[in-house]
Design an enzyme around this catalytic site. Structure first.
Site, mmCIF file in Angstrom:
data_model
loop_
_atom_site.group_PDB
_atom_site.id
_atom_site.type_symbol
_atom_site.label_atom_id
_atom_site.label_comp_id
_atom_site.label_asym_id
_atom_site.label_seq_id
_atom_site.Cartn_x
_atom_site.Cartn_y
_atom_site.Cartn_z
ATOM 1 N N LYS A 77 21.624 27.225 90.389
ATOM 2 C CA LYS A 77 22.025 28.616 90.660
ATOM 3 C C LYS A 77 22.121 28.868 92.174
ATOM 4 O O LYS A 77 23.118 29.411 92.650
ATOM 5 C CB LYS A 77 21.023 29.592 90.011
ATOM 6 N N THR A 78 21.076 28.442 92.914
ATOM 7 C CA THR A 78 21.105 28.643 94.372
ATOM 8 C C THR A 78 22.272 27.867 94.972
ATOM 9 O O THR A 78 22.991 28.371 95.843
ATOM 10 C CB THR A 78 19.780 28.132 94.988
ATOM 11 N N ASP A 122 17.505 35.912 94.247
ATOM 12 C CA ASP A 122 16.915 35.070 93.207
ATOM 13 C C ASP A 122 15.892 35.923 92.446
ATOM 14 O O ASP A 122 15.368 36.894 93.010
ATOM 15 C CB ASP A 122 16.225 33.873 93.883
ATOM 16 N N THR A 171 16.317 33.675 85.070
ATOM 17 C CA THR A 171 16.147 32.594 84.104
ATOM 18 C C THR A 171 16.685 32.985 82.722
ATOM 19 O O THR A 171 17.192 32.149 81.992
ATOM 20 C CB THR A 171 14.663 32.207 83.980
ATOM 21 N N ARG A 230 17.585 19.164 89.408
ATOM 22 C CA ARG A 230 16.439 19.076 90.320
ATOM 23 C C ARG A 230 15.449 18.015 89.828
ATOM 24 O O ARG A 230 14.874 17.265 90.612
ATOM 25 C CB ARG A 230 15.733 20.431 90.476
HETATM 26 P P1 ADP Z 1 18.167 26.685 90.855
HETATM 27 O O1 ADP Z 1 18.529 27.659 91.959
HETATM 28 O O2 ADP Z 1 18.912 26.931 89.572
HETATM 29 O O3 ADP Z 1 16.678 26.560 90.632
HETATM 30 P P2 ADP Z 1 19.198 24.709 92.721
HETATM 31 O O4 ADP Z 1 20.547 25.268 93.013
HETATM 32 O O5 ADP Z 1 18.153 24.925 93.783
HETATM 33 O O6 ADP Z 1 18.656 25.228 91.315
HETATM 34 O O7 ADP Z 1 19.386 23.142 92.424
HETATM 35 C C1 ADP Z 1 18.339 22.221 92.561
HETATM 36 C C2 ADP Z 1 18.849 20.921 93.164
HETATM 37 O O8 ADP Z 1 19.619 20.260 92.172
HETATM 38 C C3 ADP Z 1 19.785 21.123 94.362
HETATM 39 O O9 ADP Z 1 19.162 20.843 95.562
HETATM 40 C C4 ADP Z 1 20.898 20.129 94.176
HETATM 41 O O10 ADP Z 1 20.624 18.992 94.962
HETATM 42 C C5 ADP Z 1 20.823 19.736 92.738
HETATM 43 N N1 ADP Z 1 21.955 20.248 91.956
HETATM 44 C C6 ADP Z 1 21.968 21.379 91.204
HETATM 45 N N2 ADP Z 1 23.146 21.514 90.562
HETATM 46 C C7 ADP Z 1 23.891 20.446 90.918
HETATM 47 C C8 ADP Z 1 25.225 20.014 90.558
HETATM 48 N N3 ADP Z 1 25.968 20.705 89.694
HETATM 49 N N4 ADP Z 1 25.679 18.883 91.120
HETATM 50 C C9 ADP Z 1 24.903 18.150 91.972
HETATM 51 N N5 ADP Z 1 23.644 18.502 92.328
HETATM 52 C C10 ADP Z 1 23.146 19.632 91.814
#
Ligand code: ADP
Length: 364
Positions: A77-78, A122, A171, A230
């Site tokens: 998401k981030t 977030d 979430t 992640r």
């Molecule tokens: P969330 O905000 O949903 O908790 P993040 O955006 O922080 O998740 O993603 C976590 C890690 O996973 C990121 O640092 C990135 O390296 C990896 N990641 C997430 N989605 C992808 C994707 N679609 N392709 C490649 N890497 C991804």
């Protein structure tokens, strides 16, 4: 009094296969995070649509409509919020719901934005009701109420804020109030990634980290990563440690299997906590239904943590079922524990749940 952690914050005893951020992830998250739609692997349908919306907004020189990103921690998401800002060629401003403590703090954030900038919030479901209400006017009309003067001389005036895009992350959409939910133009529900997609993510990360890995090795990591990038990246780093210290430094399927055994992660990507949930259902409650509160009490974890962290993947993979009376174990759950399923369950087809009349121990 210590602040209660949210289920998606760093866990006290970090769980290797937990989707939330661990402190040690932060520098890697930064290095491995894709910066463009082209680098963002999987979620093809959402990516395709968002590309169109970004292009349309850019052609009209307008901000992108507000976007709600929903999905378990670690699904990207981030990352997607950062990509949206980069593809719009605007600044990204990041915060989290509980950090915006009052209307003044929100006004401070909004007045700092440049035209069409992206404000990423977030855990948007954790905004205070007062802040959430002021956000409505900002989202609808790009204006915000501020109080001037003191006591008897206090009055509210509305000041304009630059047109902006709010990207909210949560979430579960069910945690949002209806008025906030309905103000988002785009609702993006991120799905768990397929093993092949995760394997591509692992290979990309291994290249960035300079770790040699075979295709089978990447797929073996992917299959143990609960559909979550992640976790895949974290597991890659742990397996790299074993490969460098106990092997040649290169990662293949055998190294992954050996490392996962040592980390107590089984072939389905489950750890002891997942297996405890399955045992509570199958062994202690004969397959269920078991109320989520009962599961939470048995594990000593808050209900939110069960619903946000542990359960989604077990549900998505068909190990648990949800009924109005509580959670039930499926045939897959019994098989995973090496136990014989009750004959009523064995006789039925499909994902198959115990008839609701068969157990009434708890309420959901
Ligand atoms: P969330 O905000 O949903 O908790 P993040 O955006 O922080 O998740 O993603 C976590 C890690 O996973 C990121 O640092 C990135 O390296 C990896 N990641 C997430 N989605 C992808 C994707 N679609 N392709 C490649 N890497 C991804």
């Amino acid at each position: 009094m210590a602040k209660r952690k949210s289920p998606t914050e760093a866990e006290d005893a970090p769980r290797i296969i937990g989707g939330g951020t661990h402190h040690e992830d932060v520098p890697f998250d930064r290095a491995l995070r894709p910066k463009t739609f082209d680098d963002y692997i999987g979620q093809e349908k959402h990516k395709g649509n968002l590309r169109v919306f970004v292009q349309a907004a850019r052609q009209r020189q307008e901000p992108l409509d507000h976007v709600l990103l929903c999905g378990p921690p670690g699904l990207g998401k981030t990352t997607l919020a950062q990509i949206l800002a980069a593809e719009m060629n605007v600044q990204l401003h990041m915060t989290t719901g509980p950090v915006i403590e009052h209307k003044g703090a929100l006004a401070g954030l909004l007045t700092k934005l440049g035209p069409n900038d992206v404000l990423f919030v977030d855990e948007i479901h954790r905004l205070s009701p007062v802040v959430e209400e002021s956000l409505y006017l900002a989202m609808d009309e790009f204006r915000i109420d501020v109080m001037t003067g003191d006591g008897a001389f206090a009055s509210a005036i509305q000041i304009p804020v630059p047109p902006f895009t709010l990207v909210g992350a949560t979430t579960r959409t069910g945690l949002l109030t209806a008025p906030l939910y309905s103000r988002f133009g785009h609702h993006v529900r991120l799905d768990f990634y397929a093993p092949e997609e995760l394997a591509r993510i692992v290979r990309r990360s291994a290249t960035i980290l300079g770790v040699p890995i075979t295709g089978e090795g990447a797929l073996a990591i992917a299959k143990r990563s609960r559909g979550t990038p992640r976790i895949a990246n974290r597991l890659l780093r742990r397996v790299r440690d074993f490969a460098e210290v106990l092997g040649t430094g290169a990662i293949d399927e055998k190294v992954v299997h050996g490392s996962s055994d040592r980390l107590d992660i089984d072939a389905a990507g489950f750890d002891e906590m997942d297996r405890r949930i399955l045992r509570i259902l199958c062994v202690d409650y004969e397959g269920g239904p078991v109320g989520v509160e009962t599961i939470a009490a048995a594990l000593g974890e808050p209900r939110d943590t069960i619903e946000d962290v542990y359960e989604p993947f077990l549900l998505q993979q068909g190990y648990l079922g949800r009924t109005p009376r509580g959670r039930i174990a499926t045939k897959k759950a019994w098989a995973h524990l090496g136990l014989e399923a009750p004959s009523a369950l064995k006789a039925s087809d499909g994902p198959l749940f115990v008839a609701e009349t068969s157990a009434t121990r708890t309420t959901p």
